[in-house]
Write a protein that holds these residues in place. Structure first.
Motif, PDB file in Angstrom:
ATOM      1  N   GLN A   1       0.828  -1.203   0.000  1.00  0.00           N
ATOM      2  CA  GLN A   1       0.000   0.000   0.000  1.00  0.00           C
ATOM      3  C   GLN A   1       0.866   1.257   0.000  1.00  0.00           C
ATOM      4  O   GLN A   1       0.356   2.363  -0.100  1.00  0.00           O
ATOM      5  N   LEU A   2       2.175   1.082   0.096  1.00  0.00           N
ATOM      6  CA  LEU A   2       3.083   2.216   0.193  1.00  0.00           C
ATOM      7  C   LEU A   2       3.226   2.998  -1.102  1.00  0.00           C
ATOM      8  O   LEU A   2       3.379   4.212  -1.092  1.00  0.00           O
ATOM      9  N   THR A   3       3.203   2.302  -2.235  1.00  0.00           N
ATOM     10  CA  THR A   3       3.440   2.951  -3.521  1.00  0.00           C
ATOM     11  C   THR A   3       2.895   2.068  -4.636  1.00  0.00           C
ATOM     12  O   THR A   3       2.603   0.890  -4.411  1.00  0.00           O
ATOM     13  N   ASP A   4       2.777   2.636  -5.827  1.00  0.00           N
ATOM     14  CA  ASP A   4       2.306   1.866  -6.975  1.00  0.00           C
ATOM     15  C   ASP A   4       3.448   1.374  -7.859  1.00  0.00           C
ATOM     16  O   ASP A   4       3.377   0.295  -8.427  1.00  0.00           O
ATOM     17  N   TYR A   5       4.484   2.212  -8.012  1.00  0.00           N
ATOM     18  CA  TYR A   5       5.614   1.866  -8.865  1.00  0.00           C
ATOM     19  C   TYR A   5       6.924   2.160  -8.154  1.00  0.00           C
ATOM     20  O   TYR A   5       7.018   3.112  -7.377  1.00  0.00           O
ATOM     21  N   MET A   6       7.921   1.359  -8.475  1.00  0.00           N
ATOM     22  CA  MET A   6       9.305   1.646  -8.102  1.00  0.00           C
ATOM     23  C   MET A   6      10.107   1.661  -9.395  1.00  0.00           C
ATOM     24  O   MET A   6       9.967   0.757 -10.217  1.00  0.00           O
ATOM     25  N   VAL A   7      10.910   2.688  -9.564  1.00  0.00           N
ATOM     26  CA  VAL A   7      11.761   2.790 -10.738  1.00  0.00           C
ATOM     27  C   VAL A   7      13.194   2.730 -10.218  1.00  0.00           C
ATOM     28  O   VAL A   7      13.584   3.524  -9.362  1.00  0.00           O
ATOM     29  N   VAL A   8      13.955   1.761 -10.713  1.00  0.00           N
ATOM     30  CA  VAL A   8      15.274   1.452 -10.168  1.00  0.00           C
ATOM     31  C   VAL A   8      16.322   1.532 -11.273  1.00  0.00           C
ATOM     32  O   VAL A   8      16.080   1.070 -12.401  1.00  0.00           O
ATOM     33  N   CYS A   9      17.470   2.100 -10.947  1.00  0.00           N
ATOM     34  CA  CYS A   9      18.614   2.058 -11.865  1.00  0.00           C
ATOM     35  C   CYS A   9      19.895   2.143 -11.060  1.00  0.00           C
ATOM     36  O   CYS A   9      19.879   2.390  -9.851  1.00  0.00           O
ATOM     37  N   SER A  10      20.997   1.940 -11.743  1.00  0.00           N
ATOM     38  CA  SER A  10      22.322   2.101 -11.137  1.00  0.00           C
ATOM     39  C   SER A  10      23.048   3.238 -11.830  1.00  0.00           C
ATOM     40  O   SER A  10      22.804   3.512 -13.009  1.00  0.00           O
ATOM     41  N   GLY A  11      23.967   3.858 -11.084  1.00  0.00           N
ATOM     42  CA  GLY A  11      24.880   4.828 -11.653  1.00  0.00           C
ATOM     43  C   GLY A  11      26.283   4.252 -11.608  1.00  0.00           C
ATOM     44  O   GLY A  11      26.527   3.264 -10.905  1.00  0.00           O
ATOM     45  N   THR A  12      27.184   4.842 -12.331  1.00  0.00           N
ATOM     46  CA  THR A  12      28.538   4.293 -12.409  1.00  0.00           C
ATOM     47  C   THR A  12      29.503   4.899 -11.390  1.00  0.00           C
ATOM     48  O   THR A  12      30.605   4.393 -11.217  1.00  0.00           O
ATOM     49  N   SER A  13      29.089   5.973 -10.727  1.00  0.00           N
ATOM     50  CA  SER A  13      29.924   6.630  -9.712  1.00  0.00           C
ATOM     51  C   SER A  13      29.018   7.493  -8.846  1.00  0.00           C
ATOM     52  O   SER A  13      27.849   7.707  -9.183  1.00  0.00           O
TER      53      SER A  13
ATOM     54  N   ARG B   1      25.162   6.451  -2.555  1.00  0.00           N
ATOM     55  CA  ARG B   1      25.329   5.007  -2.776  1.00  0.00           C
ATOM     56  C   ARG B   1      23.971   4.386  -3.074  1.00  0.00           C
ATOM     57  O   ARG B   1      23.869   3.462  -3.852  1.00  0.00           O
ATOM     58  N   TRP B   2      22.930   4.908  -2.423  1.00  0.00           N
ATOM     59  CA  TRP B   2      21.551   4.521  -2.687  1.00  0.00           C
ATOM     60  C   TRP B   2      20.710   5.752  -2.409  1.00  0.00           C
ATOM     61  O   TRP B   2      20.493   6.121  -1.266  1.00  0.00           O
ATOM     62  N   VAL B   3      20.237   6.389  -3.459  1.00  0.00           N
ATOM     63  CA  VAL B   3      19.387   7.566  -3.313  1.00  0.00           C
ATOM     64  C   VAL B   3      17.951   7.120  -3.534  1.00  0.00           C
ATOM     65  O   VAL B   3      17.635   6.446  -4.515  1.00  0.00           O
ATOM     66  N   LEU B   4      17.090   7.489  -2.604  1.00  0.00           N
ATOM     67  CA  LEU B   4      15.673   7.179  -2.675  1.00  0.00           C
ATOM     68  C   LEU B   4      14.906   8.484  -2.811  1.00  0.00           C
ATOM     69  O   LEU B   4      15.119   9.413  -2.034  1.00  0.00           O
ATOM     70  N   LEU B   5      14.047   8.564  -3.816  1.00  0.00           N
ATOM     71  CA  LEU B   5      13.190   9.725  -4.031  1.00  0.00           C
ATOM     72  C   LEU B   5      11.749   9.250  -3.935  1.00  0.00           C
ATOM     73  O   LEU B   5      11.309   8.427  -4.745  1.00  0.00           O
ATOM     74  N   ASP B   6      11.017   9.764  -2.959  1.00  0.00           N
ATOM     75  CA  ASP B   6       9.648   9.316  -2.713  1.00  0.00           C
ATOM     76  C   ASP B   6       8.669  10.356  -3.235  1.00  0.00           C
ATOM     77  O   ASP B   6       8.540  11.438  -2.672  1.00  0.00           O
ATOM     78  N   PHE B   7       7.966  10.002  -4.312  1.00  0.00           N
ATOM     79  CA  PHE B   7       6.950  10.872  -4.900  1.00  0.00           C
ATOM     80  C   PHE B   7       5.547  10.395  -4.539  1.00  0.00           C
ATOM     81  O   PHE B   7       4.589  10.681  -5.232  1.00  0.00           O
ATOM     82  N   GLY B   8       5.433   9.608  -3.464  1.00  0.00           N
ATOM     83  CA  GLY B   8       4.135   9.106  -3.025  1.00  0.00           C
ATOM     84  C   GLY B   8       3.782   7.822  -3.745  1.00  0.00           C
ATOM     85  O   GLY B   8       4.151   6.746  -3.306  1.00  0.00           O
ATOM     86  N   ASP B   9       3.106   7.941  -4.873  1.00  0.00           N
ATOM     87  CA  ASP B   9       2.694   6.744  -5.601  1.00  0.00           C
ATOM     88  C   ASP B   9       3.794   6.163  -6.494  1.00  0.00           C
ATOM     89  O   ASP B   9       3.610   5.113  -7.103  1.00  0.00           O
ATOM     90  N   VAL B  10       4.933   6.835  -6.544  1.00  0.00           N
ATOM     91  CA  VAL B  10       6.101   6.331  -7.274  1.00  0.00           C
ATOM     92  C   VAL B  10       7.348   6.620  -6.445  1.00  0.00           C
ATOM     93  O   VAL B  10       7.516   7.721  -5.929  1.00  0.00           O
ATOM     94  N   VAL B  11       8.215   5.620  -6.330  1.00  0.00           N
ATOM     95  CA  VAL B  11       9.481   5.785  -5.614  1.00  0.00           C
ATOM     96  C   VAL B  11      10.617   5.463  -6.587  1.00  0.00           C
ATOM     97  O   VAL B  11      10.587   4.431  -7.263  1.00  0.00           O
ATOM     98  N   ALA B  12      11.594   6.356  -6.650  1.00  0.00           N
ATOM     99  CA  ALA B  12      12.767   6.143  -7.511  1.00  0.00           C
ATOM    100  C   ALA B  12      13.948   5.744  -6.634  1.00  0.00           C
ATOM    101  O   ALA B  12      14.152   6.301  -5.552  1.00  0.00           O
ATOM    102  N   HIS B  13      14.704   4.759  -7.103  1.00  0.00           N
ATOM    103  CA  HIS B  13      15.910   4.297  -6.424  1.00  0.00           C
ATOM    104  C   HIS B  13      17.069   4.398  -7.409  1.00  0.00           C
ATOM    105  O   HIS B  13      16.996   3.829  -8.497  1.00  0.00           O
ATOM    106  N   VAL B  14      18.118   5.123  -7.014  1.00  0.00           N
ATOM    107  CA  VAL B  14      19.324   5.213  -7.839  1.00  0.00           C
ATOM    108  C   VAL B  14      20.461   4.645  -7.008  1.00  0.00           C
ATOM    109  O   VAL B  14      20.803   5.189  -5.956  1.00  0.00           O
ATOM    110  N   PHE B  15      21.007   3.529  -7.462  1.00  0.00           N
ATOM    111  CA  PHE B  15      21.961   2.748  -6.689  1.00  0.00           C
ATOM    112  C   PHE B  15      23.380   2.803  -7.228  1.00  0.00           C
ATOM    113  O   PHE B  15      23.594   2.897  -8.444  1.00  0.00           O
ATOM    114  N   ASP B  16      24.313   2.608  -6.331  1.00  0.00           N
ATOM    115  CA  ASP B  16      25.651   2.157  -6.674  1.00  0.00           C
ATOM    116  C   ASP B  16      25.475   0.668  -7.029  1.00  0.00           C
ATOM    117  O   ASP B  16      24.704  -0.034  -6.350  1.00  0.00           O
ATOM    118  N   PRO B  17      26.138   0.157  -8.072  1.00  0.00           N
ATOM    119  CA  PRO B  17      25.909  -1.238  -8.487  1.00  0.00           C
ATOM    120  C   PRO B  17      26.121  -2.266  -7.368  1.00  0.00           C
ATOM    121  O   PRO B  17      25.353  -3.231  -7.254  1.00  0.00           O
TER     122      PRO B  17
END
Length: 131
Positions: free
Chosen positions: A50-62, A94-110
């Motif tokens: 019930q926390l969110t509808d979508y998670m969008v995940v990716c990695s960065g290189t640095s 290293r792990w950035v989380l952006l919470d937009f309510g119904d969508v959460v973005a995760h940008v990770f170190d690999p």
């Protein structure tokens, strides 16, 4: 005359429909892709939490790349009128989380992405604990 135009423009902005979760996810995915985010995945988790509808995940290189992707996401969301996001992990990048309510973005170190394995967690069919 200018003040009348401003009022009309403000009314138009207020009258706009809020973005659907799917549209937000697409904007985030595009922002990640623009800055060459690695292995971008969109997870539809509506039926699992019930926390969110979508998670969008990716990695960065640095760390610099991770912050740049994060900044682009924030910029693109601001362009469509979405502000006030909850953000965690930006300083360490290293792990950035952006919470937009119904969508959460995760940008990770690999390395952290592999360790936390969010995709495996959210894509599994069975719950962790059965009642």
């Amino acid at each position: 005359m200018e003040s009348e135009e401003l009022v009309e423009a403000e009314e138009l902005i207020e009258a706009e429909e809020p973005l659907e979760a799917e549209d937000k996810a697409r904007i985030i995915q595009d922002a990640m892709d623009e800055l060459k985010g690695v292995d971008i995945r969109v997870l539809h988790v509506t039926e699992k939490t019930q926390l969110t509808d979508y998670m969008v995940v990716c990695s960065g290189t640095s760390n610099i790349h991770i912050r740049a992707i994060t900044d682009r996401i924030l910029e693109k969301m601001k362009d469509v009128g979405i502000k006030g996001v909850r953000r965690e992990g930006y300083k360490e990048a290293r792990w950035v989380l952006l919470d937009f309510g119904d969508v959460v973005a995760h940008v990770f170190d690999p390395e952290d992405r592999t360790f936390y394995a969010l995709e495996k967690f959210w894509e599994r069919e069975k719950p962790l604990v059965t009642a």
